[in-house]
Design a protein around this motif. Sequence first.
Motif, PDB file in Angstrom:
ATOM      1  N   LEU A   1       0.848  -1.191   0.000  1.00 45.99           N
ATOM      2  CA  LEU A   1       0.000   0.000   0.000  1.00 45.99           C
ATOM      3  C   LEU A   1       0.883   1.240   0.000  1.00 45.99           C
ATOM      4  O   LEU A   1       1.826   1.339   0.787  1.00 45.99           O
ATOM      5  N   ILE A   2       0.586   2.158  -0.906  1.00 49.74           N
ATOM      6  CA  ILE A   2       1.323   3.421  -0.991  1.00 49.74           C
ATOM      7  C   ILE A   2       0.338   4.561  -0.784  1.00 49.74           C
ATOM      8  O   ILE A   2      -0.675   4.654  -1.478  1.00 49.74           O
ATOM      9  N   MET A   3       0.615   5.414   0.193  1.00 50.32           N
ATOM     10  CA  MET A   3      -0.275   6.530   0.519  1.00 50.32           C
ATOM     11  C   MET A   3       0.509   7.841   0.468  1.00 50.32           C
ATOM     12  O   MET A   3       1.650   7.899   0.926  1.00 50.32           O
ATOM     13  N   TRP A   4      -0.128   8.867  -0.062  1.00 49.19           N
ATOM     14  CA  TRP A   4       0.474  10.196  -0.137  1.00 49.19           C
ATOM     15  C   TRP A   4      -0.452  11.176   0.583  1.00 49.19           C
ATOM     16  O   TRP A   4      -1.606  11.326   0.227  1.00 49.19           O
ATOM     17  N   VAL A   5       0.074  11.839   1.614  1.00 43.48           N
ATOM     18  CA  VAL A   5      -0.739  12.764   2.407  1.00 43.48           C
ATOM     19  C   VAL A   5       0.014  14.072   2.579  1.00 43.48           C
ATOM     20  O   VAL A   5       1.201  14.077   2.919  1.00 43.48           O
ATOM     21  N   HIS A   6      -0.662  15.177   2.314  1.00 44.48           N
ATOM     22  CA  HIS A   6      -0.085  16.490   2.555  1.00 44.48           C
ATOM     23  C   HIS A   6      -0.374  16.900   3.994  1.00 44.48           C
ATOM     24  O   HIS A   6      -1.489  16.734   4.477  1.00 44.48           O
ATOM     25  N   VAL A   7       0.637  17.427   4.682  1.00 44.88           N
ATOM     26  CA  VAL A   7       0.479  17.765   6.100  1.00 44.88           C
ATOM     27  C   VAL A   7       0.352  19.269   6.288  1.00 44.88           C
ATOM     28  O   VAL A   7      -0.642  19.776   6.786  1.00 44.88           O
ATOM     29  N   SER A   8       1.375  20.032   5.916  1.00 47.71           N
ATOM     30  CA  SER A   8       1.368  21.485   5.966  1.00 47.71           C
ATOM     31  C   SER A   8       1.526  22.026   7.375  1.00 47.71           C
ATOM     32  O   SER A   8       1.614  21.293   8.348  1.00 47.71           O
ATOM     33  N   GLN A   9       1.541  23.365   7.467  1.00 45.20           N
ATOM     34  CA  GLN A   9       1.808  24.038   8.733  1.00 45.20           C
ATOM     35  C   GLN A   9       0.666  23.861   9.719  1.00 45.20           C
ATOM     36  O   GLN A   9       0.861  23.632  10.897  1.00 45.20           O
ATOM     37  N   LYS A  10      -0.552  23.990   9.236  1.00 46.26           N
ATOM     38  CA  LYS A  10      -1.737  23.799  10.078  1.00 46.26           C
ATOM     39  C   LYS A  10      -2.435  22.535   9.606  1.00 46.26           C
ATOM     40  O   LYS A  10      -2.829  22.424   8.464  1.00 46.26           O
ATOM     41  N   PHE A  11      -2.572  21.585  10.507  1.00 46.62           N
ATOM     42  CA  PHE A  11      -3.234  20.350  10.123  1.00 46.62           C
ATOM     43  C   PHE A  11      -3.992  19.797  11.320  1.00 46.62           C
ATOM     44  O   PHE A  11      -3.725  20.149  12.470  1.00 46.62           O
ATOM     45  N   SER A  12      -4.967  18.939  11.026  1.00 47.59           N
ATOM     46  CA  SER A  12      -5.672  18.239  12.090  1.00 47.59           C
ATOM     47  C   SER A  12      -5.423  16.750  11.922  1.00 47.59           C
ATOM     48  O   SER A  12      -5.356  16.241  10.790  1.00 47.59           O
ATOM     49  N   VAL A  13      -5.286  16.056  13.031  1.00 47.53           N
ATOM     50  CA  VAL A  13      -5.062  14.618  12.997  1.00 47.53           C
ATOM     51  C   VAL A  13      -6.245  13.929  12.319  1.00 47.53           C
ATOM     52  O   VAL A  13      -6.080  12.990  11.539  1.00 47.53           O
ATOM     53  N   ASN A  14      -7.443  14.426  12.586  1.00 52.59           N
ATOM     54  CA  ASN A  14      -8.644  13.853  11.978  1.00 52.59           C
ATOM     55  C   ASN A  14      -8.573  13.909  10.461  1.00 52.59           C
ATOM     56  O   ASN A  14      -8.853  12.921   9.770  1.00 52.59           O
TER      57      ASN A  14
END
Length: 809
Positions: A119-132
Amino acid sequence: MSKSKLKKILGNIEKIINEGHDILKLLDLKKAVATNSRAAVTTSAPPNVVFGRDEDRNKVIAMLHDRSGDEQPNSSSALNYSVIGIYGIAGSGKSTLAQYVIAHEKELRREKSPGHFDLIMWVHVSQKFSVNAIFTEMLDAATERGGHQFSNLDTLQQKLEEELNGKKILLVLDDVWYHDSVSQLQLEKIVSPLNVGSAGSKILVTSRSKDALVALGAVRRIPISELNDSVFLELFMHSALSGANIDERDRNVFAEIGRGIANKLRKSPLAAKLVGGQLRMRPDVDFWRDAGNRDLLKDTRGALWWSYQHLDEQVRRCFAYCSIFPRRHRLKREELIKLWVAEGFIETTGEGGEEEALAGKYFEQLVSSSFLQPGVNQEGVFHSFEYFTIHDLLHDIAEEVSRSDCFRVEDGWKGVIPPNVRHISIETYSRAIIQKVLEMENLRTLIIYSVKTEMLIEEKEFEDMFTRLRKLRVLHLVTATTSNTFSFPASIEKLKHLRYLSLQTGEAVKLHLSSQTDESVKLILPGTFTKLYHMQVLDFIGNTDLVFSAGKEMSNLINLRHLISFTSMNFPNIGRLTLLQTLKFFTVKKEPGYELQQLKHLKNLQGKLQIDGLQNVHSKNEAVEANLAGKECLKELSLFWEDESSNPNEQEEVIEGLQPPMGLQNLEIFRYQGSRYPSWMVDKQTGLKNLRVLALSNCRQLKPAPELFELLVHLQSFSLCGCSWDTLPDNMEQLMSLQNLMIYLCTNLLSLPTLPRSLAHLVIGNCDPWFTRSCQTIAHENWQKVQHIPNKEIFCDGALFAILRQRNH
């Protein structure tokens, strides 16, 4: 002129001068680079051409497959994953490198090579993020479908861990920021679900700061390498000259000037793309020489400002408007074009489609010059979604030039809304915020992205909104409801200037509700709605049933161009809306005003059209009168008969008269009971030579047609569902563009012909059990026909097959 009026005008002039001074200061580059978070790169697909990253890519790939660092040091217990980090300044190519790596890993997975990731996942996080939000993106990626929404974080994490359990995972966390111990706890939280994965799982992190990598426990941290002079020049010249209409004799002159410009860009890949894009659009030696003399280009931010200033004035205005969207927002081409037109940003002397066409050119100019960057092509087996993002540094520029007009209210915001703002977006609705917004009586745009069930917009607030914000041109709402009925108050008629109304209830809202999630929401539009004569766009996306209180008068909205809904528009005489371009669904009824001939005068229709209720059409002449062939911008057509008992001979005549334009790309035919293909499908002179997608569903009398596949040489996807074919045509092998093949509920099918080598996806579902097993049995003839296809889904529900078999025979 009165003194008070003169004083007001002079005050406005002074304000404009002061804002001009602010821009000059920005151009002087004395302001520090903003540190806001970057627009999401949420795709693993790299750019078409990548320069100078092969060595870095190979280094990262080696680390991903190295098992020696799988156990983290300084931990009380071994983890199932290890972390690798890439760091460097903004615009230096970190995300591009990660994309380049992931493209290689996806290829290994397709080929099922040893050591590949499950499984390969790509997620953008950035300066402001929520765990949800991060967990939701991870779950969407893990299940390969969107729409997940959980109000409880523990429930969401539990569901995510169920999907990840036992799998070898590669997770990319793009653009991670680190501030303090609180952010470290959040970062640790977002990677915790990977502990249920198998040993050897990896996390690849990109960040501007090494501290963020340390916080995540990255034992291997790679600084993004600087491109050498020759590679950077190659990148720049590709951006500046690729595709440019330049005489070969002059190309050496431009190359020499370009070399000097490239030397000023401090090896910034982003600056190379932006400046190169502007030069490519202006193949003029004097312009290039003038650019080469600009000291402004020596700073990355200065290069971006120079590129922005050389956009056309109207294009700059359209780009600045994009600052109203959050930095992670996925911009869709057609949606943005409709907004620009509704806001009045597109100035033409023509009507209707001319504005959209010009806005489309502006959009392409922004893409060509890299101000808008292609994001993920979210590909399913039979569909794909394209969107675009804005780089963080460019988003900073959009914010700075539009700060007196555009404003965003993000989660946790507690500041002051500038009084003269014209366009505002609200990430999470609250009554305190809406009360402040209601004071802005000159507001042109109001966008509210989400409304939770514990904070609903009540009818009184809609009354206040419609009564006080009378200059609105664009109103976009995602709103929840505790019942299955939602209605606008009659006061909506006071929004005389409204041109764009987008309301998401239904499916978008039901994600927030704990029960009755399969039922649709009934949306009631009051009779006064028909007085909004300037309306151009009605967008009702979601599981919504529309009720028009004054249905017969909806045809008064003569400026309407786009009707967007998942259901048919249930009002008569739609043919009077002659400017209509988007009409996704039309249902023929045995009632006045719902005849198929209503489509006759809708010559501007484009995109997709689904026609339901064709059992109510009884002659070829009725079908011909709809003039589908004359709607040249129509690209997708779905033809639905809802009653299988209607006369097959009559259906053959009707479908013959429903000839679509020759440029049609997608065609779906459902419950057609004729035994003859229409001539426009099989005739070599008038056939659909440009067809890319064909789906035949429940067409029980149609037989395999070799002549059909002789014509459809560009076919990419073919779907056969509920049909009586016992085999596919022998000439399918020649369909060298065919990538996707779905065969479903075809109970008579027992054998396969030789299939094209180009096939990438195959679905065989609930066909004959013997046939299904034969496609999975090594060395069987049918297995030999499908073994080369990398992605196969073959299954059979025995009970369901028995029911279908009995029904078909």
